[in-house]
Design an enzyme around this catalytic site. Structure first.
Site, short mmCIF file in Angstrom:
data_model
loop_
_atom_site.label_atom_id
_atom_site.label_comp_id
_atom_site.label_asym_id
_atom_site.label_seq_id
_atom_site.Cartn_x
_atom_site.Cartn_y
_atom_site.Cartn_z
N THR A 93 -5.34 2.66 -7.58
CA THR A 93 -6.68 2.58 -6.99
C THR A 93 -7.51 3.74 -7.51
O THR A 93 -7.14 4.90 -7.35
CB THR A 93 -6.60 2.60 -5.46
N HIS A 123 -13.20 -1.84 -2.79
CA HIS A 123 -12.37 -1.24 -1.74
C HIS A 123 -12.67 -1.86 -0.37
O HIS A 123 -12.65 -1.18 0.66
CB HIS A 123 -12.58 0.27 -1.68
N TYR A 168 -2.20 5.94 -5.01
CA TYR A 168 -3.19 6.99 -5.20
C TYR A 168 -2.46 8.18 -5.82
O TYR A 168 -1.27 8.39 -5.54
CB TYR A 168 -3.80 7.45 -3.87
N GLY A 215 -12.14 -8.95 -2.46
CA GLY A 215 -13.33 -8.66 -1.65
C GLY A 215 -14.04 -9.87 -1.10
O GLY A 215 -14.66 -10.63 -1.85
N GLY A 234 -7.19 -9.36 1.94
CA GLY A 234 -6.84 -8.17 2.71
C GLY A 234 -6.97 -8.36 4.20
O GLY A 234 -5.99 -8.62 4.91
N ARG A 235 -8.19 -8.24 4.72
CA ARG A 235 -8.38 -8.26 6.17
C ARG A 235 -7.82 -9.51 6.85
O ARG A 235 -7.20 -9.41 7.92
CB ARG A 235 -9.87 -8.10 6.51
N SER A 281 0.83 -1.20 0.00
CA SER A 281 0.00 0.00 0.00
C SER A 281 0.86 1.25 0.00
O SER A 281 1.91 1.30 0.65
CB SER A 281 -0.91 0.00 1.24
N LYS A 326 -7.44 -0.75 -9.94
CA LYS A 326 -8.17 -1.46 -8.89
C LYS A 326 -9.38 -0.62 -8.48
O LYS A 326 -9.24 0.55 -8.15
CB LYS A 326 -7.26 -1.69 -7.69
#
Length: 365
Positions: A157, A254, A131, A286, A308-309, A108, A230
């Site tokens: 993103t 996201h 970004y 996701g 991700g999480r 990131s 993305k």
């Protein structure tokens, strides 16, 4: 917990036990009513499997390639921010776990370890998530640093011209740490009387005037790296992405942190793939919590999935080893699903191996 976790969902409870509430809420929360947050996971449960039997599955090959880079399984690490809030070693620990898992990590832009620290931590294929700031020179510098340090692709993103309304962060007055990648360039220490200072930072520095005709051409002018976008959820944007010459697409909402009441990503994957028509690879992001989820996304056409999480939960629970265990659990579950579905390799996983809600309705007519 009384015993070791046996699936990635159990790592979430471990993370809750060790993380301060502000940080746990930051990682777990979604936008507004969190409808999409729940749907990202629930939508997988409405897809059922159609296993084939009496197939030789004595050897299972989960390996695949992404942009020409071979990985051990089609499970990559998604870009998630500020890993040092979860564990002192931060993204360095995550990167080492990715290398040990022989997969690709997307770092990131808002990492708490620098581009250089992560690059020097281990030998692995890495992509860099970006970004674009109002000050293009800052974004250009970070892209060029990523390229110089061996990152193999830029993942732009595109679904965050502004920050989604994350009400848990507002209530907690979430404080974002100074991001080391931008020391001496820009400060995240913004005064904010109410809400999170992360929201104030995004409002101050993100370029919300970006458009297709501008940003991809500009990125191509400053880097030779392939560019993936993305945040695509519609066939219109998928076609546009192909038209402007991106190297790949990540279907993503996201993590349900931007616009609530967007569809679950798994429910729009086929729409995007049909629009792309095989011209560029399509990755999926996701709601992945099980190896069966990975299988379903592959059956619907994704080349690989991003996680991700669960990675954050593993990191919070037990650092690098926790991330390794999360990745191994997902890989082991995928391998078992492939064996029980009659798919000895990733290329054997086809659309015929799953039934969606639409398919069930058609079969009843």
């Amino acid at each position: 917990m009384a015993s070791e976790p046996v699936n990635v969902n159990e790592f979430q409870e471990l993370a809750k036990q060790v993380l301060p509430k502000m940080y746990y809420d930051f990682y777990t929360g979604g936008a507004e009513d969190q409808f999409t947050l729940k749907e990202n996971v629930e939508a997988f449960r409405r897809i059922t499997l159609r296993p084939r039997v009496l197939v030789d599955v004595s050897r299972i090959d989960m390996s695949t390639t992404v942009l020409g880079y071979k990985i051990s399984a089609p499970i990559m690490i998604a870009p998630t921010s500020m890993h040092q809030l979860a564990h002192p070693e931060g993204e360095v620990a995550t990167a080492r776990a990715a290398a040990a898992s022989n997969t690709i990590m997307i770092l990131s832009y808002s990492s708490t370890c620098t581009v250089e620290e992560v690059a020097s931590s281990c030998n692995a294929v890495r992509f860099f998530q970006l970004y674009v700031f109002k000050r293009r020179d800052i974004s250009a510098q970070i892209v060029q640093r990523a390229e110089k340090n061996g990152y193999k692709a830029i993942v732009l993103t595109v679904d965050a011209p502004r920050l989604g309304r994350r009400e848990a962060d507002i209530k907690n007055k979430m404080i974002s740490p100074q991001l080391k990648n931008f020391e001496g360039l820009i400060s995240t220490e913004l005064d904010c009387d109410e809400g999170s200072n992360l929201e104030a930072f995004v409002r101050a520095v993100y370029d919300d005037s970006l458009c297709w005709e501008d940003v991809i051409g500009w990125l191509k002018s400053i880097t030779n790296l392939p560019i993936l976008v993305k945040g695509i959820l519609t066939h219109e944007d998928a076609r546009k992405a192909v038209e402007v010459g991106v190297a790949g697409i990540v279907v993503s909402n996201h993590g349900a942190r931007q616009l609530d009441y967007t569809p679950a990503t798994i429910s729009v994957l086929e729409e995007v793939l049909q629009a792309v028509g095989g011209k560029v690879p399509v990755l999926f992001d996701g709601g992945i919590r099980r190896g069966t989820d990975v299988f379903k996304a592959l059956a619907l056409g994704a080349q690989a999935v991003l996680v991700g999480r669960p990675v954050i939960y593993g990191l919070a629970a037990n650092g690098e080893d926790g991330v390794r265990k999360v990745m191994k659990m997902l890989k082991d579950e995928l391998e078992l699903t492939m064996a029980l579905s009659g798919c000895p390799s990733v290329k054997d996983i086809t659309r015929s191996h799953v039934r969606t809600e639409c398919g069930r309705l058609r079969s009843q007519l």
